[in-house]
Motif scaffolding. Structure first.
Motif, PDB file in Angstrom:
ATOM      1  N   SER A 103      62.971 -78.604  -3.331  1.00  0.00           N
ATOM      2  CA  SER A 103      63.014 -79.919  -3.972  1.00  0.00           C
ATOM      3  C   SER A 103      61.625 -80.521  -4.120  1.00  0.00           C
ATOM      4  O   SER A 103      61.385 -81.290  -5.058  1.00  0.00           O
ATOM      5  CB  SER A 103      63.910 -80.868  -3.161  1.00  0.00           C
ATOM      6  OG  SER A 103      65.247 -80.404  -3.130  1.00  0.00           O
ATOM      7  N   MET A 137      61.382 -81.815  -7.711  1.00  0.00           N
ATOM      8  CA  MET A 137      61.440 -83.277  -7.835  1.00  0.00           C
ATOM      9  C   MET A 137      60.060 -83.913  -7.994  1.00  0.00           C
ATOM     10  O   MET A 137      59.947 -84.997  -8.557  1.00  0.00           O
ATOM     11  CB  MET A 137      62.128 -83.885  -6.604  1.00  0.00           C
ATOM     12  CG  MET A 137      63.594 -83.558  -6.494  1.00  0.00           C
ATOM     13  SD  MET A 137      64.451 -84.607  -5.270  1.00  0.00           S
ATOM     14  CE  MET A 137      63.406 -84.447  -3.851  1.00  0.00           C
ATOM     15  N   THR A 182      62.537 -91.150  -7.981  1.00  0.00           N
ATOM     16  CA  THR A 182      62.856 -89.864  -7.372  1.00  0.00           C
ATOM     17  C   THR A 182      63.665 -90.048  -6.093  1.00  0.00           C
ATOM     18  O   THR A 182      64.489 -89.200  -5.750  1.00  0.00           O
ATOM     19  CB  THR A 182      61.560 -89.089  -7.077  1.00  0.00           C
ATOM     20  OG1 THR A 182      60.766 -89.038  -8.266  1.00  0.00           O
ATOM     21  CG2 THR A 182      61.861 -87.674  -6.637  1.00  0.00           C
ATOM     22  N   ASN A 226      67.226 -89.697  -6.622  1.00  0.00           N
ATOM     23  CA  ASN A 226      67.732 -88.377  -6.975  1.00  0.00           C
ATOM     24  C   ASN A 226      68.676 -87.887  -5.875  1.00  0.00           C
ATOM     25  O   ASN A 226      68.347 -87.994  -4.696  1.00  0.00           O
ATOM     26  CB  ASN A 226      66.555 -87.403  -7.139  1.00  0.00           C
ATOM     27  CG  ASN A 226      66.980 -86.063  -7.703  1.00  0.00           C
ATOM     28  OD1 ASN A 226      67.944 -85.458  -7.245  1.00  0.00           O
ATOM     29  ND2 ASN A 226      66.242 -85.584  -8.685  1.00  0.00           N
ATOM     30  N   SER A 263      67.294 -85.837  -3.076  1.00  0.00           N
ATOM     31  CA  SER A 263      66.352 -86.439  -2.129  1.00  0.00           C
ATOM     32  C   SER A 263      67.048 -87.006  -0.895  1.00  0.00           C
ATOM     33  O   SER A 263      66.376 -87.292   0.100  1.00  0.00           O
ATOM     34  CB  SER A 263      65.563 -87.563  -2.809  1.00  0.00           C
ATOM     35  OG  SER A 263      66.388 -88.690  -3.034  1.00  0.00           O
TER      36      SER A 263
END
Length: 1329
Positions: free
Chosen positions: A537, A541, A644, A647, A650
């Protein structure tokens, strides 16, 4: 409902929900046979408790509401009569129900879906002779939804509570989004009836522990239940004025009229086996065998339909997708997409097609009654083990990839919608088809169990069926494990725990200790999955979006450095931990549910982690700092980081949490291994292997501590750099962002004020001691941020002297009693005491001094610079003063070691004892010593040159003449000219002419007359020529302009400067010497020079100090500044520009200082050097940097140029700075230092010009600068004569050891953001060059 003539009974699950269940031949009895329960790993029917009677969901809800209405009435009566003092309402359950409804919006399908999933009655329903556990009918669905929405419809929409059309419409919408599915995957729309049976995809077999919420809920809005958009439309009242008000009857009627209760998609019902067989044959069979054959016939039909559905995936989606032109998915991504989404679905089609073929062969061979079917499924289970776990494990990846592509690719979304309209698909979308294998695999045990239950005693097929059930259930467990592994910690399946993947029967066979051990091992593997996912990620991300952002979030020139400093080598960690996770998954798949050990892969991995973690872990403080700075200074980045965080990947963790994950994970291994070790049996091999792994991990953690400490110190320095505040125009680039910079000590010291009129009388300073500067600051806090305002100009440690740290303590004065001004700008005279202060009795060690809180301890230091002097600062305790003394001594010694190791220039001696001047002792001794005539006077100039025969020589001029010797032999110096007051010399090697300015007269000598070559040049003249006539020459310079070698000298005429430009005539110089008519009164030949011709004459109406040759013009250093002149037309312009009123202060400063030199710092920028400061200007003469001026440490008496360095000569030291940054690179200390040669007037190679990226580091490696300083005196001779040390500065190859202040590099670990400010971009304009 009746199925195959069997009576209907009701069952209720643990939650109390009611459903219909058809009992299969409940009155039929069979002989005793082996119990099926002994083969089951999980119980699927224990949730179902038989109960007599029948009821519907709606009638139950009506009774529930009626009861609570009565309770409310009774409560009201009791309150009014006050029959009970401690009365408590009896409708708490209803209150909780209403409290739960407060946050539910029944117009949203997602809210209704959650309610339906929680409240729909589940039970075991039979269809086609096959029982389906945790299932429900269409009527159950409609009734449950109706119970949720009927009050809303009745109160606000005036819709009858008996109107089930809204509930049916909602149910069909949920069906279309595959929130539940028809167990036989029929294609018709849901009906308000009990004929069809439905189930949730996420209702797994195995009880409540295995059920998890769906990761995605259906979306949509049911408009009849929406609120009106007008503010005045209130629930419970008449509809508002809006035509489209949802509460308006006409609107509601129009919406409901579109809902049809009729079944428009009914398909012809398939015939049972019993309807296809001759009646006479059926009469010979028992009821159980008929049921068995019906179920087998149904199983074959369902398997054929299943294989057909998988074939549709290939023919309707896969092949057209690959053949699409233009391509729907980019060609470079199509292979990965097909593999992620469809994976091995064609292999599943093949194995199930083989199963169908075998079943059809068995049907043909044993028609009309199939005796055995269990062996067919047992063989198929062997094939299933290869393909199904792989597919089911990949299903979460497939669904996510499909979802992402549908959201981001409009062409693909349109393609799927068009293909889904094919009539043979029965309105089932692609996502449903992808879920078919997983759902179909779950139904095999129920199907085989139904066949087994109808199999008569003695039929050998019973054993095969039991083994097939066991094999497929084990296969389901493996598939569930694969799904868990593929989820990588995401979604419901990724959050499963060990006990949820292991059946109760298996857990009961283990000891409590072993269950705990397996749970910890599972936690380690699960944590590794989440860790690897987080590392992935970080790339998906953060790194990739930042790299591909358009417009860029971080400026491109800073992006690569930010990504490197923030995420560093995370990809290396990702590769290492992916390999570890693959090995752990392999062990888990082979040994689940009881894993013997995981220490082998962990030990192997830990031994390979050293280099990667030793690089990453020490960098994490730097990562946090870079993120904080970027969040503070870059609004776009802050928005990106906040977005983010939302997200789903996350998990609401911010960027710094992801960066810190490897650090926390490395420490976590030891805790997990300790947990495993604690639950490990005594004789297990892990008792020895786990401590070995722990030792490796602990050693690695300990090794990283030093790097982390160093990184934190660097970050601390960078934070000080960011928060240092200089006074306007006084910023000093202390190179604090260098990766090797060190902070030696910090602390509080006191200073007396410059005036005694302050009430407090003392100023508290926060002092920073770096390894290159001592900085005195005054901290000021605002909005939680402390800024350090620089109180005095930072002191380079090269120029710092510790004068006195032993003075006795002094008493602090009170109030405004002190009026005398401290000496040296430091708050006190050199002795550290003001007139109104008295020493504390007893000295610094007396008890009185120690106990007196108002006693302060003076520390006297000296800054050997132009703006320095003697400063006295005070420590509050004797121990603090001693500590400061120790730290300052350490810093000065360290600085000397660093600068000695990283010198930019080395001193190479040209002469150490040839040139002498009388000392004070010689003057006092009388004339005896002076008569020896050994003094040469002060050395004033020098120039290197080479003779035609290749000898490298150097000429040195002084008050008593000119000496010439070999360049690398100090003992070879010989006087060749007996001239007085020599001030300048130069060499025109191409013409063999040596120029000397002596006593303000300019002479030209043929070099053969001074240093004869071998063989000698017969045409060389031995007679010098005077070039300047009768006027006094102030200075001259030699250079090349337009391919011509020119000599320009300047003579004063009043306040004007008169310049004459001479050009050597090569023919006259080499012409054979003619006899002269006689000598002039100066002892030389003809006054008129024949070797040079006059090229130009011009004057400047101001005092001039020097002249520099530029590329196409000349620059005259005069009292007005820098006069740039074109010799072709004598047009000139003065820089820096002075017309801008905003530069009035700068103009005044320039006028008060003397211009010393002008050097190119880049392609379009110059550094103007004055005697006190430097100023960057563009090629049009405007200041080019917001930094303002660069203040020199000393007063420049001469400036020299050795690209890319500028050398400033103060009588006490040589200050060496980088021309591009103005940063101080080296200080060479000495006594009575003077520059003799600055690189002009010799045949050295030209320096060239900087490229687009600036000057090339290192520059020319030959010596271009000569200087002189007083030599260190030794022996008896030192009492009468002082030797002058003449030397040249030779550039060194930089080593870049710790303390890069002495390094020429202007690059820093991070680009500078605040102090000092960087130059703005240049604006193209016409050049004056």
């Amino acid at each position: 409902m009746f199925t195959n003539g069997k009576s209907a009974v009701t069952t209720i699950d643990r939650g109390g929900s009611i459903s219909s269940f058809a009992s299969a031949t409940s009155t039929e009895s069979f002989p005793a046979r082996p119990s099926y329960e002994s083969y089951r790993q999980t119980s699927s029917t224990s949730d179902d408790l038989p109960r007599a009677g029948s009821a519907t969901g709606s009638s139950r809800m009506d009774k529930y509401k009626q009861r609570h209405h009565q309770i409310r009435v009774m409560d009201d009566i009791k309150r009014q009569l006050a029959l009970h003092e401690t009365f408590e309402s009896e409708d708490e359950d209803l209150d909780e129900y209403e409290e739960e409804d407060r946050f539910v919006n029944l117009s949203l399908l997602s809210h209704i879906a959650v309610r339906l999933r929680d409240k729909v009655p589940r039970g075991t329903h039979v269809k086609g002779g096959i029982p389906y556990h945790r299932a429900f009918t269409g009527k159950d669905i409609v009734s449950t939804i109706q119970a949720q929405i009927q009050r809303e419809l009745q109160n606000n929409m005036q819709i009858s509570s008996g109107d089930r059309r809204p509930a049916l419409s909602i149910a069909r919408s949920l069906q279309s989004q595959l929130f539940f599915y028809e167990v036989e995957w029929g294609g018709r729309a849901l009906q308000d009836s009990v004929e069809d049976v439905y189930a949730f995809l996420d209702d797994q077999e195995g009880g409540a522990d295995s059920r998890h919420l769906q990761e995605e809920l259906p979306t949509g809005v049911f408009t009849p239940l929406t609120k009106c958009y007008t503010a005045g439309c209130i629930d419970g009242m008449a509809p508002c004025y809006a035509f489209s008000c949802p509460r308006r009857q006409t609107q509601v009627s129009r919406d409901l009229s579109l809902i049809s209760m009729a079944d428009t998609s009914r398909e012809p019902k398939a015939k049972d086996w019993s309807e296809l067989i001759d009646k006479s044959t059926l009469r010979t069979l028992p009821e159980s065998e008929i049921n068995r054959q019906n179920i087998i016939h149904k199983a074959i039909s369902k398997e054929e339909m299943y294989v057909q559905d998988i074939a549709f995936v290939e023919s309707i989606f896969m092949k057209p997708l690959r053949a699409a032109n233009p391509p729907v998915i980019p060609p470079e991504d199509i292979d990965s997409f097909m593999d992620d989404v469809f994976h091995n679905i064609l292999e599943i089609r093949d194995v199930n097609r083989r199963l169908v073929e075998v079943m059809e062969v068995r049907q043909r061979e044993q028609y009309p009654i199939i005796q055995k079917i269990g062996d067919v499924f047992l063989t198929a289970a062997t094939d299933f083990r290869i393909v199904y776990p792989n597919y089911v494990g990949n299903l979460p990846v497939a669904e996510k990839r499909l979802k992402d592509e549908l959201e981001s690719n409009a062409d693909f979304r349109r393609f799927v919608e068009q293909r889904s309209r094919a009539p043979e698909l029965r309105r089932i979308d692609l996502k449903s088809f992808l879920s078919r294998p997983s759902e179909h695999l779950q139904k095999y045990p129920d199907l085989l169990e139904a066949i087994f239950n109808e199999t008569a005693e003695g039929n050998p097929d019973a054993d095969f069926l039991l083994e097939a059930i066991q094999a497929i259930r084990k296969l389901q467990s493996v598939s569930q494990l694969r799904t868990f592994q593929a989820a990588m910690g995401k979604g419901p399946t990724g959050r499963l725990e060990w006990h949820e993947l292991v059946s109760e029967e298996v857990r009961t066979t283990m000891t409590k200790q072993e269950q705990k051990r397996q749970a910890v091992i599972f936690e380690l593997i699960k944590g590794e999955m989440m860790y690897v996912k987080d590392l992935e990620s970080m790339g998906t991300m953060y790194v990739q979006p930042l790299q591909s952002a358009d417009p860029p979030i971080i400026p491109p020139e800073r992006l690569s450095s930010f990504l490197h400093d923030t995420y560093h080598n995370y990809m290396e960690l990702l590769i290492l931990h992916r390999n570890l996770l693959e090995r752990l998954h392999e062990v888990q798949r082979d040994e689940h549910p009881t894993i013997h050990s995981v220490t082998a892969p962990l030990l192997d991995a830990a031994l390979n982690w050293h280099d990667a973690y030793m690089e990453y872990v020490p960098n994490y403080p730097i990562s946090h700092y870079r993120i904080d700075v970027e969040m503070t200074t870059n609004p776009e980045f802050k928005v990106f980081a906040d977005q983010t965080t939302r997200n789903p990947d996350s998990r609401r963790l911010d960027m710094k949490n992801f960066v810190h994950r490897p650090v926390a994970r490395l420490a976590r291994y030891d805790l997990l291994l300790s947990g495993i070790l604690k639950e490990t049996p005594p004789n297990h091999e892990d008792k020895e292997s786990i401590p070995q792994v722990q030792e490796v991990l602990k050693s690695l953690l300990k090794e990283t501590e030093t790097g982390v400490t160093t990184a934190k110190q660097r970050v601390e320095i960078w934070q000080y750099n960011e928060n240092l505040v200089f006074k306007p125009g006084e910023a000093v680039d202390m190179d604090l962002l260098d990766e090797n910079r060190q902070l030696i000590h910090t602390g509080k010291l006191l200073r007396q004020p410059d005036s005694g009129l302050e009430w407090n009388g003392w100023t508290e300073l926060f002092v920073l001691l770096f390894d290159n500067y001592l900085v005195l600051t005054k901290p000021k806090e605002k909005d939680g941020i402390t800024k350090y305002h620089v109180n005095r100009r930072p002191i380079p440690l090269d120029l710092l002297t510790l004068v006195n740290f032993k003075d006795p303590p002094q008493q602090r004065s009170k109030g405004i009693l002190g009026f005398s001004r401290g000496g040296g700008g430091g708050g006190g005279p050199a002795n550290g005491r003001r007139e109104d202060e008295q020493p504390v009795n007893g000295g610094s060690n007396s008890p009185e001094a120690i106990s007196d809180a108002r006693a302060v301890y003076p520390c006297t230091i000296h800054h050997n610079g132009r703006l320095g002097g003697m400063w006295t600062i005070y420590a509050e305790t004797s121990a603090a003063r001693s500590e400061w003394k120790q730290k300052l001594d350490e810093a000065i010694v360290l600085r000397k070691v660093v600068t000695d190791a990283n010198k930019v220039f080395e001193i190479e001696t040209l002469s150490s004892d040839t040139f002498l001047v009388p000392s004070i002792h010689a003057t006092q001794a009388g004339s005896a010593w002076n008569d020896e005539n050994v003094f040469t006077g002060k050395v004033t100039c020098s120039v290197p040159f080479s003779t035609p025969d290749g000898r490298g020589l150097v000429a040195i001029g002084c008050a008593e003449g000119v000496w010439i010797g070999l360049r690398h032999d100090p003992r070879s110096m010989r006087r060749v000219l007996h001239l007085k007051m020599v001030t300048q010399c130069a060499m025109l090697e191409d013409f063999g002419i040596f120029l000397v300015l002596a006593d303000k007269a300019l002479f030209a000598y043929h070099i053969e007359a001074l240093v004869p070559s071998s063989p000698p040049n017969a045409n060389a003249s031995r007679t010098p020529q005077k070039l300047n006539g009768n006027k006094d020459v102030q200075f001259f310079t030699v250079g090349t302009l337009g391919g011509r070698t020119l000599v320009i000298y300047m003579k004063k005429k009043g306040l004007d400067s008169v310049f004459r430009v001479l050009e050597p005539v090569i023919g006259k110089i080499n012409e054979k010497t003619k006899a002269t008519g006689g000598l002039s009164r100066f002892g030389f030949g003809s006054q008129r020079s024949e070797w040079f011709r006059i090229f130009r004459d011009f004057f400047l109406p101001s005092e001039s100090y020097d002249l520099i040759f530029l590329k196409a013009k000349i620059a005259i250093l005069c009292s007005k500044g820098f006069e740039i002149m074109d010799l072709t037309d004598f047009k000139s312009v003065t820089i820096p520009q002075r017309e801008d009123p905003r530069l009035a202060a700068l103009t005044k400063r320039c006028e008060s200082c003397k211009p010393m030199g002008m050097f190119r710092s880049s392609e379009n920028e110059f550094l103007l050097c004055y005697d006190e400061f430097g100023l960057y200007v563009d090629r049009y003469g405007d200041p080019s940097r917001t930094i303002g001026t660069i203040e020199w440490e000393g007063t420049a008496e001469r400036v020299a140029w050795h690209p890319p360095y500028v050398l400033l000569f103060d009588s006490r030291f040589i200050e060496i700075r980088h021309v591009e940054t103005g940063r101080l690179c080296q200080i060479i200390k000495g006594e009575d230092i003077r520059c003799l040669w600055d690189g002009r007037g010799s045949n050295v190679p030209p320096v060239g010009t900087p490229g687009p990226d600036g000057w090339i580091e290192g520059g020319p490696q030959d010596a271009r600068i000569h200087a002189v300083m007083t030599a260190e005196t030794t022996g008896q001779k030192s009492s009468r004569a002082v030797a002058q040390h003449v030397f040249q500065l030779v550039p060194t190859i930089p080593l870049y050891l710790p303390g890069s202040l002495s390094s020429p590099s202007n690059s820093t670990y991070f680009p500078q953001t605040s102090s000092p400010p960087r130059s703005p971009p240049l604006t193209p304009r016409q050049s004056w060059r």
